[in-house]
Design a protein around this motif. Structure first.
Motif, mmCIF file in Angstrom:
data_model
loop_
_atom_site.group_PDB
_atom_site.id
_atom_site.type_symbol
_atom_site.label_atom_id
_atom_site.label_comp_id
_atom_site.label_asym_id
_atom_site.label_seq_id
_atom_site.Cartn_x
_atom_site.Cartn_y
_atom_site.Cartn_z
ATOM 1 N N UNK A 59 46.690 -7.620 59.576
ATOM 2 C CA UNK A 59 47.439 -6.417 59.495
ATOM 3 C C UNK A 59 46.818 -5.154 59.930
ATOM 4 N N UNK A 60 45.791 -5.211 60.538
ATOM 5 C CA UNK A 60 45.219 -3.980 61.110
ATOM 6 C C UNK A 60 46.166 -3.557 62.370
ATOM 7 N N UNK A 61 46.481 -4.504 63.321
ATOM 8 C CA UNK A 61 47.117 -3.996 64.430
ATOM 9 C C UNK A 61 48.596 -3.378 64.059
ATOM 10 N N UNK A 62 49.486 -4.145 63.142
ATOM 11 C CA UNK A 62 50.763 -3.475 62.490
ATOM 12 C C UNK A 62 50.451 -2.179 61.929
ATOM 13 N N UNK A 63 49.527 -2.072 61.080
ATOM 14 C CA UNK A 63 49.346 -0.812 60.297
ATOM 15 C C UNK A 63 48.893 0.225 61.270
ATOM 16 N N UNK A 64 48.012 -0.004 62.348
ATOM 17 C CA UNK A 64 47.619 0.843 63.310
ATOM 18 C C UNK A 64 48.921 1.318 63.998
ATOM 19 N N UNK A 65 49.807 0.348 64.533
ATOM 20 C CA UNK A 65 50.914 0.611 65.322
ATOM 21 C C UNK A 65 51.884 1.840 64.449
ATOM 22 N N UNK A 66 52.122 1.336 63.136
ATOM 23 C CA UNK A 66 52.939 2.161 62.357
ATOM 24 C C UNK A 66 52.219 3.515 62.114
ATOM 25 N N UNK A 67 50.757 3.574 62.167
ATOM 26 C CA UNK A 67 50.223 4.921 61.828
ATOM 27 C C UNK A 67 50.567 5.812 62.987
ATOM 28 N N UNK A 68 50.712 5.224 64.137
ATOM 29 C CA UNK A 68 51.212 6.003 65.463
ATOM 30 C C UNK A 68 52.664 6.605 65.310
ATOM 31 N N UNK A 69 53.349 5.781 64.466
ATOM 32 C CA UNK A 69 54.807 6.317 64.199
ATOM 33 C C UNK A 69 55.108 7.041 63.206
ATOM 34 N N UNK A 70 54.368 6.664 61.835
ATOM 35 C CA UNK A 70 54.585 7.301 60.747
ATOM 36 C C UNK A 70 53.673 8.568 60.269
ATOM 37 N N UNK A 71 52.667 8.275 60.938
ATOM 38 C CA UNK A 71 51.463 9.170 60.741
ATOM 39 C C UNK A 71 50.269 8.379 60.003
ATOM 40 N N UNK A 72 48.987 8.926 59.911
ATOM 41 C CA UNK A 72 47.954 8.336 59.745
ATOM 42 C C UNK A 72 47.874 8.334 58.133
ATOM 43 N N UNK A 73 47.983 9.619 57.369
ATOM 44 C CA UNK A 73 47.833 9.620 56.072
ATOM 45 C C UNK A 73 48.559 8.740 55.327
ATOM 46 N N UNK A 74 49.943 8.520 55.545
ATOM 47 C CA UNK A 74 50.650 7.783 54.634
ATOM 48 C C UNK A 74 50.223 6.090 54.722
ATOM 49 N N UNK A 75 49.888 5.842 55.794
ATOM 50 C CA UNK A 75 49.167 4.453 56.061
ATOM 51 C C UNK A 75 47.935 4.399 55.232
ATOM 52 N N UNK A 76 47.053 5.314 55.232
ATOM 53 C CA UNK A 76 45.840 5.167 54.599
ATOM 54 C C UNK A 76 46.114 5.321 53.006
ATOM 55 N N UNK A 77 47.008 6.146 52.683
ATOM 56 C CA UNK A 77 47.298 6.065 51.262
ATOM 57 C C UNK A 77 47.706 4.623 50.772
ATOM 58 N N UNK A 78 48.683 4.190 51.404
ATOM 59 C CA UNK A 78 49.194 2.829 51.026
ATOM 60 C C UNK A 78 48.105 1.803 51.014
ATOM 61 N N UNK A 79 47.211 1.706 52.021
ATOM 62 C CA UNK A 79 46.319 0.698 52.226
ATOM 63 C C UNK A 79 45.190 0.629 51.082
#
Length: 390
Positions: A59-79
């Motif tokens: 999941x690191x690459x998919x969530x890293x790419x999502x952080x490029x698109x959605x923003x870093x903080x939303x992905x961090x909160x979800x994780x």
């Protein structure tokens, strides 16, 4: 650094300590206390030790790419929310398969890529190396604290106590990022374009770094399958007393590592420092050999920990220097993928080999892994020099 950079770095380094503390506390105690779980075997406990690395790697690459698109903080909160849930599952189970499931769910909160990318977004180019070195060093701090606190907590309440504390730390991490870490400016990165990731993968020096972190965490988890038991046998140190060895040893290793890291950065000798650290990792395998006992075991472990902490600081700093801003999340995702894949392979392989051939077999395998790593690094380093000269 300006006040915004210092604030961001303080928050993200603390987040790394909170999160990695929960993961590392299991390392020195799982093989000792895991036998209390129904259905446990050396191979399954090794799988449990490295299981979080499998879902992290996926999941690191998919969530890293999502952080490029959605923003870093939303992905961090979800994780962090998923990580807390996995910790609760592991805390409540009495089966080795439930333990493995909890560890896999912990790993699904794969935020390392988004966190490193956010740190890069919030620091200027001239300070980015310092920022990544501090974050890398914070992982070393977490490791120092973990090998001390893990045996203490496990002696008090078993592995469940560690997992409950891990869940609490994840929730504290959410609050920390929300309240302390600034939001990056929209101009800090452009939207990723088609072909960005392919160009990243074409860089030989990128692969040199990500292969390095793969082997580093493979060795760490592999060695910690037999190491706690070896400390009982070789040093006659009861499991609840292991913190008395790990604490001074890790603190001393960390103190030695810091000036080495600064010297390498200041004199532009990072590749040489990495090669020196690679040599130092050999002593981790030597410490497990049956012929090495007493103070020589302690000395070998100390040298291994110095080398581990040095590489943990230098590798991400180098990666973020060469990764373009527009795909920095993807780059750190690739890095974190190989990091946690190494943890999964090391734990699983270490448990299997330990069950078949004992600590000596694990030591031999670790030294073989270091030979492969050295060959890969020297080949990639030669490619980097060639590219630089062309």
């Amino acid at each position: 650094m300006n006040p915004t950079e210092r604030r961001a770095l303080a928050g993200l380094a603390s987040l790394y300590v909170f999160r990695m503390l929960g993961l590392f506390m299991v390392l020195p105690v799982l093989s000792l206390y895991g036998t209390e779980y129904s259905g446990s075997t050396p191979a399954l406990l090794g799988l449990a030790l490295g299981a979080y690395g499998l879902s992290q790697a996926i999941l690191q690459i998919p969530l890293g790419v999502l952080s490029d698109r959605w923003g870093r903080k939303p992905v961090i909160f979800l994780g962090l929310g998923i990580f807390a849930l996995g910790s609760v599952v592991a805390a409540l189970t009495d089966s080795v398969w439930g333990l493995i499931a909890g560890r896999i769910l912990q790993g699904a909160g794969a935020i390392a890529a988004a966190t490193m990318a956010l740190a890069a977004d919030l620091t200027r180019d001239e300070n980015r190396g310092k920022a990544m070195a501090v974050i890398g060093a914070s992982i070393g701090v977490a490791f120092v604290l973990a090998v001390v606190l893990g045996p203490l907590l496990a002696g008090f309440g078993g592995l469940s106590a560690i997992f409950w504390l891990t869940a609490l730390l994840a929730l504290c991490g959410i609050l920390l990022v929300w309240r302390l870490v600034p939001n990056p400016q929209a101009s800090a990165r452009r939207a990723p374009q088609k072909g960005d990731f392919a160009r990243l993968l074409a860089q030989g020096d990128v692969w040199r770094l990500v292969c390095g972190v793969f082997f580093l965490h493979l060795l760490l988890t592999m060695l910690f399958v037999p190491l706690p038991l070896q400390l009982v046998d070789k040093l006659h140190l009861a499991s609840e007393q292991h913190w008395k060895l790990y604490g001074p040893l890790m603190l001393g290793a960390f103190v030695i590592m810091l000036p080495l890291m600064r010297l390498a950065e200041k004199r532009h000798k990072v590749p040489a420092a990495m090669r020196l650290a690679l040599l130092g990792l050999v002593f981790g395998g030597v410490a497990l050999m049956p012929q090495v006992e007493g103070r020589w075991t302690v000395l070998c472990l100390g040298m291994f920990f110095v080398a581990f902490n040095l590489l943990e600081a230098l590798l991400p700093a180098q990666l973020t220097r060469i990764a373009p801003a527009e795909c920095r999340g993807a780059a750190t995702g690739l890095y974190a993928t190989l990091q946690f894949l190494g943890a999964f392979v090391g734990g699983s392989l270490g448990g299997l080999v330990f069950g078949l051939g004992g600590a000596g077999a694990v030591a031999t395998l670790a030294l073989g892994v270091l030979v492969l790593w050295a060959l890969a690094w020297w080949q990639m380093r030669a490619q980097q020099v060639s590219l630089a000269g062309s």
